[in-house]
Motif scaffolding. Structure first.
Motif: not given
Length: 150
Positions: A20-24, A27, A69
């Motif tokens: 999930k790209p918005s989850n640090s 990433t 994703e």
């Protein structure tokens, strides 16, 4: 089901990151996996005169990285729960799940209940939840040498 899917002689291990790209944390895990894969590829082409011990240790990190994703399918979720120790791991993978059937129901109802990041080595039947770098690298280092020779 997926455990033996890629176990063909000469095939590389396939490692999937449910991302999930918005989850640090997700990433960070993606960065760790990309770095491990790149480092392995760079060292696997080194001259044979180099340190075999170092080269062999890094070679074990070689794998095909699959980043997705989308949440897992029902069959994939069943395998992931098995890899993590069974129905008792449901709450680690699906928020609010008490067991496997609950996890499957919640996944179908809302894909956002799926907890990311999750790293899965389908060949070995192993998975790591969260962003624990040492657990992820340990999973990658345990890839059998004969599977990844291409």
């Amino acid at each position: 089901m997926f455990k033996n899917l890629f176990k063909q002689h000469g095939a590389k291990n396939v490692v999937t990151l449910f991302h999930k790209p918005s989850n640090s944390a997700s990433t960070r895990v993606l960065t760790v996996l990309k770095q491990a894969n790149a480092q392995s590829a760079a060292h696997s082409t080194e001259d044979q005169a180099s340190s075999h011990q170092t080269q062999e240790k890094l070679e074990r990190l070689e794998f095909d990285l699959d980043v997705t994703e989308t949440p897992p399918t029902g069959d994939q979720l069943k395998n992931i729960l098995e890899y993590l120790g069974g129905s008792s791991a449901a709450s680690k993978v699906i928020r609010g799940a008490q067991n496997e059937s609950d996890a499957l129901r919640l996944l179908k109802a809302d894909g956002e209940s799926f907890v990311r990041p999750l790293v899965v080595d389908w060949n070995q039947g192993k998975a790591v939840t969260g962003d624990n770098e040492s657990e992820i690298l340990s999973l990658l280092r345990s890839i059998p040498k004969e599977i990844k020779k291409a």
